[in-house]
Scaffold this motif. Sequence first.
Motif, PDB file in Angstrom:
ATOM      1  N   ARG A   1      31.970  54.035  43.876  1.00 51.96           N
ATOM      2  CA  ARG A   1      32.641  53.708  42.549  1.00 51.96           C
ATOM      3  C   ARG A   1      34.166  54.079  42.560  1.00 51.96           C
ATOM      4  O   ARG A   1      34.331  55.219  42.851  1.00 51.96           O
ATOM      5  CB  ARG A   1      31.594  54.203  41.597  1.00 51.96           C
TER       6      ARG A   1
ATOM      7  N   PRO B   1      33.813  52.830  32.736  1.00 53.63           N
ATOM      8  CA  PRO B   1      32.769  52.859  33.714  1.00 53.63           C
ATOM      9  C   PRO B   1      32.331  51.465  33.586  1.00 53.63           C
ATOM     10  O   PRO B   1      31.701  50.816  34.575  1.00 53.63           O
ATOM     11  CB  PRO B   1      31.685  53.573  32.989  1.00 53.63           C
TER      12      PRO B   1
ATOM     13  N   ARG C   1      34.068  62.145  37.215  1.00 51.79           N
ATOM     14  CA  ARG C   1      32.954  61.604  37.494  1.00 51.79           C
ATOM     15  C   ARG C   1      32.905  60.696  38.872  1.00 51.79           C
ATOM     16  O   ARG C   1      32.028  60.705  39.552  1.00 51.79           O
ATOM     17  CB  ARG C   1      32.487  60.660  36.378  1.00 51.79           C
ATOM     18  N   TYR C   2      34.258  60.257  39.461  1.00 52.61           N
ATOM     19  CA  TYR C   2      34.195  59.477  40.710  1.00 52.61           C
ATOM     20  C   TYR C   2      34.454  60.373  41.660  1.00 52.61           C
ATOM     21  O   TYR C   2      33.980  60.330  42.601  1.00 52.61           O
ATOM     22  CB  TYR C   2      35.730  58.686  40.494  1.00 52.61           C
TER      23      TYR C   2
ATOM     24  N   ASP D   1      34.175  49.369  36.366  1.00 52.00           N
ATOM     25  CA  ASP D   1      34.059  50.035  37.788  1.00 52.00           C
ATOM     26  C   ASP D   1      34.243  48.991  39.001  1.00 52.00           C
ATOM     27  O   ASP D   1      33.577  47.994  38.757  1.00 52.00           O
ATOM     28  CB  ASP D   1      33.022  51.067  37.871  1.00 52.00           C
TER      29      ASP D   1
END
Length: 526
Positions: A85, A95, A65-66, A98
Amino acid sequence: MTSRPAATARARSAAVSALVPVLVAALASVLALAGCTSTSGEPVVATPGAGLPAATAAPTSALARYYTQKLDWKKCGNLECADLRVPLDHAAPDPAKDLTIKVARVKALDQSKRLGSLLVNPGGPGASGVAYVRNGAETIGGPQVRRYYDLVGFDPRGVGGSDPIDCLGDKALDRFLATDPTPDTPAEEQAWLAQSKDMAAGCQAASPDLVKHLSTADAARDLDILRAAVGDPQLNYLGKSYGTFLGSTYADLFPKRVGRMVLDGVVPPDLTSAELGEGQARGFQIATQSYVEDCVKQDCPLGSTPEAALKGLDDLFQEVDRQPLPTGDPSAPLLTEGWARIGVAVALYDQGSWGILTDALREAKSGNGQSLMQLADAYAERRPGGGYDGNLMESIYAVNCLDRPDSPNLSAYEKYAKDFSAKAPTWGANLAWGALPCGVWPVKSTDLPHKISAPGSNPIVVVGTTRDPATIYEWSKRLRDQLDNAVLVSFDGDGHTAYGRSNTCVDSAIDDYYVQGRVPKDGLRC
């Protein structure tokens, strides 16, 4: 060097404000010396290594996701800015925890022939890459580099605008920096120990989670996420001073992702805390010797010979220790030895500031500490009148003390001071005792000093300056010898770092490497 006239108060203040903190490269003066000439023509796109993953490929699925995030660039003054992020803990991403990394760029002038992004780190640890790009984009690389690369600066985690760690209030930080940095009595040692404990405890209390995750390895993993976010399959990078530590750590973690990487003014990742202090003490001693040799060619306030001037500087530090000088600043009314040493040190970073230092020392000899305090303020990112513009003087410990722990025993620093002073009489004790906060640091890291080799990387260009005060020349040779695929470019000169501030020989070689992919000859001397 030619003599420079004494600065007016306004001119001196403007010149002082241009100086940047310890281990931060690219001070204002640029010397154009005879040397190689550039042959840069059309840009040559780097060829990725065999089997290189896509730019957004994450080392683990938990990090995907990053790696797939898109930067939302928005205008911010003369730059474009965005937020990146990253996970607080790369090993266990959450998350809810973050961090936000502040990023800024100046787009390539020729977008049709753009080679990608050149990510830059000016040093520290604790210097703002956003400010570096905002204030000096025109000096980062030559015209061809700026034509074909987006220049991208970032504030590493815990630094500047990126969830900055704030360990001490302004007054407490003033006291920390003003404390005697060369204690020679048990009471002075205890005073410095107390200040060191306050710094360490303040960092832990302010950011109990973040303080555990501020190592250079953490920042290097963030750097790979940023590389993916700008869409580059490999990292094109310029690291100066501490930025070389960050860059070489990245190369060791992600060797196949190294594109065109320059490491200028090297801090090798295998240096221990004691080796760092001893090397910097010798480096500042060499720089001081160069300065006094130049000073006595003018009207030097320290003495008429290099030997006399060097003793004059040592005597001045002792006199200020006994009787601090007035500064004219109510928020820091007295120039202590701590402040005085900071003021002298920052002026040694670039020979273009030697004249400013001479003026400040002349004032100090007459009983006025104002100009030396202005120099110290510039180093610490401190505003005259009180308050700090950044968190360099806190983050430098938060990062260094994870990377290089030291002993909690005062006897260790007494021995360091004796040993370092034998090789660097003016700076040995100062650099020895400077590591004490890392001896009492509350957090221990597993990312300890170690040799790196970056097997399978593209060629890495290492740059060293023979009389660099902060990153001694032998460290550049040391890293060159450790890396599997690297070349060394040497600048025979003064000041901290070489690219963009020394001569056309260095600049042309690095510009050609970035634009043409032409690797400089190993052993090139400029």
